[in-house]
Design an enzyme around this catalytic site. Structure first.
Site, PDB file in Angstrom:
ATOM      1  N   SER A 195       0.821  -1.199   0.000  1.00  0.00           N
ATOM      2  CA  SER A 195       0.000   0.000   0.000  1.00  0.00           C
ATOM      3  C   SER A 195       0.859   1.255   0.000  1.00  0.00           C
ATOM      4  CB  SER A 195      -0.891   0.005   1.230  1.00  0.00           C
ATOM      5  OG  SER A 195      -1.877  -0.970   1.078  1.00  0.00           O
ATOM      6  N   HIS A 407     -14.156 -34.575  -3.950  1.00  0.00           N
ATOM      7  CA  HIS A 407     -13.477 -33.398  -3.403  1.00  0.00           C
ATOM      8  C   HIS A 407     -11.981 -33.498  -3.670  1.00  0.00           C
ATOM      9  CE1 HIS A 407     -11.969 -30.763   0.054  1.00  0.00           C
ATOM     10  NE2 HIS A 407     -12.521 -29.975  -0.835  1.00  0.00           N
ATOM     11  N   GLU A 409      -9.011 -31.209  -2.659  1.00  0.00           N
ATOM     12  CA  GLU A 409      -8.287 -30.081  -2.062  1.00  0.00           C
ATOM     13  C   GLU A 409      -6.846 -30.206  -2.557  1.00  0.00           C
ATOM     14  OE1 GLU A 409      -8.976 -27.238  -0.026  1.00  0.00           O
ATOM     15  OE2 GLU A 409      -6.942 -26.976  -0.773  1.00  0.00           O
ATOM     16  N   HIS A 477     -13.091 -23.859  -5.406  1.00  0.00           N
ATOM     17  CA  HIS A 477     -12.974 -22.952  -4.255  1.00  0.00           C
ATOM     18  C   HIS A 477     -11.569 -22.361  -4.253  1.00  0.00           C
ATOM     19  CE1 HIS A 477     -16.548 -23.799  -1.487  1.00  0.00           C
ATOM     20  NE2 HIS A 477     -16.870 -24.213  -2.697  1.00  0.00           N
ATOM     21  N   GLU A 496     -16.347 -20.685  -5.607  1.00  0.00           N
ATOM     22  CA  GLU A 496     -16.478 -19.932  -4.364  1.00  0.00           C
ATOM     23  C   GLU A 496     -15.958 -18.518  -4.652  1.00  0.00           C
ATOM     24  OE1 GLU A 496     -15.278 -20.626   0.253  1.00  0.00           O
ATOM     25  OE2 GLU A 496     -13.691 -20.668  -1.225  1.00  0.00           O
ATOM     26  N   GLU A 502     -19.027 -20.370   5.244  1.00  0.00           N
ATOM     27  CA  GLU A 502     -18.142 -21.066   6.191  1.00  0.00           C
ATOM     28  C   GLU A 502     -17.472 -20.114   7.190  1.00  0.00           C
ATOM     29  OE1 GLU A 502     -15.483 -22.831   3.340  1.00  0.00           O
ATOM     30  OE2 GLU A 502     -14.137 -21.121   3.337  1.00  0.00           O
TER      31      GLU A 502
HETATM   32  C1  NOJ Z   1     -11.894 -24.152   1.968  1.00  0.00           C
HETATM   33  C2  NOJ Z   1     -13.196 -24.378   1.273  1.00  0.00           C
HETATM   34  O1  NOJ Z   1     -13.842 -23.172   0.975  1.00  0.00           O
HETATM   35  C3  NOJ Z   1     -14.025 -25.255   2.180  1.00  0.00           C
HETATM   36  O2  NOJ Z   1     -15.321 -25.400   1.624  1.00  0.00           O
HETATM   37  C4  NOJ Z   1     -13.341 -26.561   2.377  1.00  0.00           C
HETATM   38  O3  NOJ Z   1     -14.072 -27.336   3.292  1.00  0.00           O
HETATM   39  C5  NOJ Z   1     -11.928 -26.376   2.905  1.00  0.00           C
HETATM   40  N1  NOJ Z   1     -11.226 -25.412   2.144  1.00  0.00           N
HETATM   41  C6  NOJ Z   1     -11.145 -27.662   2.856  1.00  0.00           C
HETATM   42  O4  NOJ Z   1     -10.905 -28.018   1.525  1.00  0.00           O
HETATM   43 CA    CA Z   2     -12.799 -20.863   0.978  1.00  0.00          CA
END
Ligand code: NOJ
Ligand code: CA
Length: 698
Positions: A195, A407, A409, A477, A496, A502
């Site tokens: 900034s 899923h 991740e 996400h 997302e 969440e």
């Molecule tokens: C962030 C995601 O937004 C959430 O939905 C997920 O449960 C966690 N990461 C773990 O992958």
């Molecule tokens: Ca997230």
């Protein structure tokens, strides 16, 4: 007479040239100007008043002369386009794409480099992009800066997110333009631009309201092979300038002609409903590349998910994330969520209540080390934990006519994900998973790259494209926010890319205004997997020491299924919580996710949104109304209903004494008979909402 002639002669000698193009209705006009020094710029008028003042256009190149001045106009032409197209899934079954286009072909005086600037003017806004034709004078090139400006007329109200290059998961700040200030915001997931006082970087879409009452929204469309555009705000002069997200060595984009930049978009209207209802971003993307989209379907789903977020179970098998390496053969903790038994419970619930899918997070080896991304090879996306019987579960789901949602991740370990992607998709096909939720938590590997940089944009688009080869739908996400690319790849059903529900489970949460801003910002680029439907709003329900809570009433959680358009909608709460409130749960069971028509009845960013939607191919309608922290009463006409027909309306409203903080669960359900001539009084609690279903009475 003589004087006028002299003036025009002078202008000619100065070589300043202007061109303009108007929207089909004539309300919006864009003026392109080439200054005497060959510098291109544009300005925009709305209803004959300036909406964007003269703003520079151009690109800076690494190791080459900049493309920001010394141009001549080679040619210019205006065309019109008016066509309708049918999205596979959407807020409406037919979308009109109507605009006038001006293409200005420019040539640099000495280096003879060609660059076109293409403007499209729609009734609700303006778009423009840079187009670099194939040419010997410009073959490969590196963009070091984009100098596109958006110079505003006034000290607008602005809904802004700090310019973090890695994350959009922030609360919106609602301030005057002159008060934009990132310096006190802790950017916890990335770094963004350092900034400089008075010059703060903010994200797009940037929603604004001018003191004159005109709404403005700056965003982009069709971000393909290019970084995300953030904006640098000069808070004293009300000026914005494009700030492209760099790569690890500071370059912005590597391009080869022929190529184009994404569209830079400015939506303008004195009616906020025009902004939320606009399909301009989708229209600016290429038509679908998926010939047979019959496998792309809307989905309502439940899942092994919220139970981890509220701390009832864990993603990892050993129940102590980061503590144990799975290779050391840890023991099951008894807290692992993704067990065969628990998954069956969700499948049974989905089957019984008419849900299409079940998401299971934490099914695969790697969660011991997922957070912090020290390990590049953290997941292989194919090895289930010993207590998750993938073969038996897929057979069980099939028997019950429920689809499993995969899923993935990645923990930001993107090169690792690409290495494993085909095998991961093969496993999904083998076990009949039609959709995957992907995740990119943490900093990106390769290290130094940002979520919003060019190579990550390419990664997100690549995964969607490759998934299409496998007939797999994607819900990403922590990806960069969508910019309408879902028109081209309709299997990109949701993302997302904003602060989801969440956050209410484990942080200060999302303030009550949050969901009234998202339709004006994040959702312009594509559906959001917000995960609504939380009935047990207060986390003290799980642990009396917890103070976190969802910042809405229960009725507002229902209304979100309608106000937040998405063909993928989760019923996010624990199954047992739905069993406690079966009458309210009925709305989630009934609500549809794919529509023939959507009518925004009321909208004001940061305050309220009311929308009515007609189910695709059916005569049923659903209405959602939400408010911010202020209670609200209004009356809406039901003139969207088919005249002459009677409907049974079921109204899920806040109880008279409901309040998001003090009394969030209190709701009341009423039924009544209505017609297109009826009016409906909406009484929304602070942080509240109303959801209505309309069923024709035969
Ligand atoms: C962030 C995601 O937004 C959430 O939905 C997920 O449960 C966690 N990461 C773990 O992958
Ligand atoms: Ca997230």
């Amino acid at each position: 007479m003589k004087k006028v002639f002299l003036i025009s002669l002078l202008v000619f000698i100065n070589l300043a040239v202007a061109q303009s193009v108007q929207s089909p209705s004539g309300k919006i006009a864009v003026n392109f100007k080439l200054a005497a020094n060959g510098q291109p710029s544009y300005s925009v008028n709305y209803k004959n008043k300036p909406a964007v003042l003269e703003s520079a256009l151009g690109i800076k190149l690494k190791d080459k002369p900049a493309l920001d001045a010394n141009f001549d106009i080679l040619d210019s032409k205006t065309t019109s386009f008016n066509e309708s197209w049918k999205p596979v899934l959407g807020e409406q079954s037919s979308i009109k794409n109507h605009y006038n286009e001006l293409t200005v072909s420019l040539l640099t005086k000495e280096t003879k480099v060609k660059m076109n600037i293409i403007f499209r003017v729609f009734d609700e806004g303006v778009a423009f992009r840079y187009d670099f034709p194939k040419q010997a004078e410009l073959n490969y090139f590196i963009i070091s800066d984009e100098i596109t400006q958006f110079n505003l007329t006034e000290n607008n109200k602005v809904f802004w997110l700090p310019g973090d290059f890695d994350s959009n998961e922030y609360e919106y700040n609602e301030t005057r333009f002159s008060e934009i200030d990132n310096s006190k915001i802790n950017m916890n997931n990335g770094i963004g631009v350092k900034s400089i006082p008075g010059k703060y970087t903010v994200q797009t879409p940037l929603m604004m309201k001018a003191p004159s009452g005109v709404y403005l929204n700056i965003f982009e469309a069709a971000v393909v092979n290019y970084p995300v555009m953030h904006l640098n705000a000069d808070v004293t002069n009300y000026k914005l300038k494009a700030e492209l997200v760099p790569n690890a060595i500071g370059d912005k984009a590597y391009l080869q002609t022929p190529c184009v930049s994404p569209w830079r978009t400015i939506m303008i209207s004195d009616d906020a409903r025009d902004i939320v209802a606009s399909k301009m971003i989708l229209n600016l993307n290429e038509p679908s590349k998926i010939e047979d989209p019959s496998w792309i379907k809307p989905m309502k789903y439940v899942g092994i998910w919220w139970e981890m977020h509220v701390g009832k179970s864990t993603w990892d098998y050993a129940g102590s994330q980061n503590a144990t390496n799975f290779a050391d053969a840890p023991k099951a903790s008894g807290k692992h969520g993704a067990t065969t038994e628990n998954t069956k419970r969700y499948i049974d619930f989905a089957a019984k209540n008419g849900f299409d899918g079940v998401l299971v997070e934490g099914w695969n080896v790697g969660w011991e080390d997922w957070n912090g991304n020290w390990k590049e090879e953290v997941f292989d996306f194919t090895t289930p934990y010993p207590d998750f019987d993938i073969a038996a579960l897929s057979a069980y789901a099939k028997e019950k006519n429920v689809k499993m949602i995969m899923h993935h991740e990645t923990s930001g370990s993107v090169s690792n994900y690409e290495r494993h992607l085909d095998r991961a998709f093969d496993l999904m096909k083998k076990y009949d998973y039609p959709a995957v939720k992907s995740g990119y938590v943490g900093r990106i590997i390769p290290r130094g790259e940002f979520h919003d940089g060019q190579s990550m944009v390419n990664h997100f688009n690549f995964v969607v494209k490759r998934a299409a080869d496998y007939k797999i739908m994607i819900n990403s996400h922590e990806s960069s926010r969508p910019t309408g690319v879902g028109r081209t790849y309709p299997n990109y059903i949701a993302a997302e890319a904003a602060r989801g529900n969440e956050f209410n489970a484990w942080s200060v949460g999302n303030p009550p205004a949050h969901e009234t801003i998202l339709p004006f910002t994040r959702q312009l680029g594509g559906p959001m997997d917000y995960t609504p439907g939380i009935f047990e709003v207060k986390m003290s329900y799980y642990d009396k020491n917890k103070t976190e809570q969802v910042h809405t009433t229960l009725a507002k959680q229902l209304a979100l299924y309608v106000t937040m358009y998405s063909p993928l909608q989760m019923a996010a709460d624990l199954l047992e919580n739905y069993e406690k409130y079966p009458d309210a749960f009925q709305f989630i069971k009934d609500v549809e996710t794919d529509w023939d028509e959507s009518k925004y009845l009321e909208a004001e960013p940061g305050d309220y949104v009311t929308v009515a939607r007609k189910t695709k191919g059916k005569e049923t309608w659903f209405l959602g109304a939400i408010t911010d922290e202020n209670a609200r009463t209004s009356e809406v006409k039901l003139d969207f209903l088919t005249p002459g027909k009677k409907y049974k309306a079921t109204v899920y409203a806040d109880a008279a004494n409901a309040h998001w903080k003090n009394n969030p669960i209190a709701y009341q359900i009423k039924t009544m008979t209505v017609t297109s001539k009826s009016k409906l009084k909406l009484i929304l609690a602070a942080g509240g909402g109303t959801a209505v279903s309309f069923e024709p009475i035969l």
